[in-house]
Design an enzyme around this catalytic site. Structure first.
Site, PDB file in Angstrom:
ATOM      1  N   LYS A   1       0.815  -1.214   0.000  1.00  0.00           N
ATOM      2  CA  LYS A   1       0.000   0.000   0.000  1.00  0.00           C
ATOM      3  C   LYS A   1       0.855   1.274   0.000  1.00  0.00           C
ATOM      4  CE  LYS A   1      -3.614  -2.625   0.161  1.00  0.00           C
ATOM      5  NZ  LYS A   1      -3.129  -3.928  -0.250  1.00  0.00           N
TER       6      LYS A   1
HETATM    7  C1  LIG Z   1      -9.339  -3.311  -1.429  1.00  0.00           C
HETATM    8  C2  LIG Z   1      -8.754  -4.036  -0.244  1.00  0.00           C
HETATM    9  N1  LIG Z   1      -9.540  -4.315   0.813  1.00  0.00           N
HETATM   10  C3  LIG Z   1      -9.064  -4.938   1.907  1.00  0.00           C
HETATM   11  C4  LIG Z   1      -7.741  -5.335   1.990  1.00  0.00           C
HETATM   12  C5  LIG Z   1      -7.268  -6.054   3.199  1.00  0.00           C
HETATM   13  O1  LIG Z   1      -6.196  -5.395   3.815  1.00  0.00           O
HETATM   14  P1  LIG Z   1      -5.118  -6.224   4.676  1.00  0.00           P
HETATM   15  O2  LIG Z   1      -4.322  -7.052   3.707  1.00  0.00           O
HETATM   16  O3  LIG Z   1      -4.294  -5.183   5.352  1.00  0.00           O
HETATM   17  O4  LIG Z   1      -5.883  -7.060   5.623  1.00  0.00           O
HETATM   18  C6  LIG Z   1      -6.879  -5.058   0.914  1.00  0.00           C
HETATM   19  C7  LIG Z   1      -5.476  -5.468   0.953  1.00  0.00           C
HETATM   20  O5  LIG Z   1      -4.999  -6.196   0.112  1.00  0.00           O
HETATM   21  C8  LIG Z   1      -7.394  -4.399  -0.242  1.00  0.00           C
HETATM   22  O6  LIG Z   1      -6.610  -4.129  -1.282  1.00  0.00           O
END
Ligand SMILES: Cc1ncc(COP(=O)(O)O)c(C=O)c1O
Length: 374
Positions: A192
């Site tokens: 990110k």
């Molecule tokens: C659009 C979206 N939602 C939710 C997530 C979930 O985040 P995390 O991987 O930090 O749990 C991600 C991460 O890949 C994402 O890109």
């Protein structure tokens, strides 16, 4: 500080971005010397205040992932077993899984033609007495202008939250995504724009909601009045986040410059155009996203994959949510989302790409657009 990746035309372009050193080692040394590494470390309140300051919200709550951020926000909005949550068909499984974690049912809605906003007519049709929340999704950091859907949801008393996990710095009508509706959920996973390894945060102006999220994510602060889970972000990760947040504006600028360099080579009237967005909107260029007419999309996807620039449809088998086995029971007709997922092409434009790499990608795009135009 750009261009720290060596270009090699025989290898695919690396879409994984690591920021340059930004003082993390010094901050980590200070955190180690202080001694507290848990979610109770002194960096946490500073990080949260700095996040709230950067985005301009009353509250920011750091958690240990974007998934936790979404789950905690849904729980705090009373999404319980048997409830329904509206989610666009363009959502990746990570957006919808926290709904299942609540024991609730995702109700999949179509998007508007050629865009990421939820189709207001479909939202209206799919609202029921069980609808407890809806999720807006600015995927790839592209604006999802859900103003029309938000009005319908507000009239029905249904809160709208944003899955802004890929959208740090994206703007809709001049305001940051993640601050537009009841709560904004972000990831700070390695891929990110703000990366702490694992991590996430929630933004809201609603103090009561923030307090509920705070208690839920901190085991009810061990007072025994309310149920909670341990979703705390560890101190060293907050220290890293603090350093990297200071670089976010620079990073956004460089991503935009790279995106504009690539867009400038696309011939007017050619098959490739940028995914459209409104006046006053601004992508953060998590990816540069191009789109093409449906009949040309398969050949373009294949050509990009052959060039080492596989679009998400090739790389992650990206397709509407209800094509995934755990969501097939929620299948519904979403022609706009089907068209969008099949005809979008995601390209890396992060700051570590050298001028030579961006130039190489620009050459591939120019060739491809010229070949497809004839
Ligand atoms: C659009 C979206 N939602 C939710 C997530 C979930 O985040 P995390 O991987 O930090 O749990 C991600 C991460 O890949 C994402 O890109």
């Amino acid at each position: 500080m750009t261009g720290n990746m060596v270009f090699d035309a025989t290898r695919p372009v690396d879409d994984r971005y690591s920021p340059p050193p930004l003082g993390e080692l010094e901050e980590l040394a200070a955190a180690l010397a202080e001694g507290r590494l848990s979610g109770g470390a002194p960096d946490l309140p500073h990080y949260e205040a700095e996040l709230a300051g950067w985005f301009g919200t009353r509250r920011a709550l750091a958690v240990n992932s974007g998934t936790s951020a979404l789950h905690a926000a849904l729980v705090a909005l009373d999404v319980h077993p048997g409830a329904e949550v509206l989610v666009p068909a363009t959502a990746p499984i990570v957006t919808a899984m926290p709904i299942l974690t609540c024991g609730a049912t995702p109700v999949i809605v179509d998007t508007t033609p050629g865009a990421l906003a939820m189709d207001p007519a479909d939202v209206q049709t799919k609202l029921t007495r069980r609808t407890k929340a809806a999720i807006s999704l600015p995927l790839w950091g592209y604006p999802a202008d859900d103003t029309a859907a938000a009005a319908i949801l507000a009239a029905a008393g249904v809160p709208l939250i944003e899955d802004a996990c890929q959208a740090h710095g994206t703007q809709v009508r001049g305001r940051y995504t993640g601050t537009l509706h009841r709560a904004g959920c972000f990831s700070t996973h390695d891929r990110k724009l703000l990366a702490t390894g694992e991590g996430g945060f929630i933004l809201t102006d609603d103090e009561e909601l923030a307090d509920r999220i705070d208690f839920y994510t901190h085991l009810g602060h061990l007072r025994g009045h309310v149920h909670g889970v341990n979703y705390k972000l560890a101190g060293p990760l907050a220290a890293i986040g603090r350093c990297r947040l200071r670089y976010l504006n620079t990073q956004l600028r460089i991503r935009r410059e790279h995106a504009h360099t690539l867009l400038a080579v696309l011939p007017a009237g050619g098959p490739l155009t940028e995914l459209p967005y409104g006046d006053g909107d601004q992508p953060n260029y998590y990816n540069l996203v191009l789109t093409a007419p449906p009949h040309q999309a398969p050949a373009i996807a294949a050509a990009l994959a052959n060039a080492g620039l596989p679009p998400d449809s090739r790389r992650y088998d990206y397709q509407p949510l209800y094509h995934r086995p755990i969501f097939t029971r929620q299948a519904t007709s979403c022609p706009n989302a089907e068209a969008l997922t099949a005809a979008t092409f995601q390209l890396p434009v992060h700051p570590a790409l050298s001028e030579a790499t961006i130039g190489w990608v620009a050459d591939r795009l120019r060739d491809l657009a010229e070949r497809q135009a004839t």
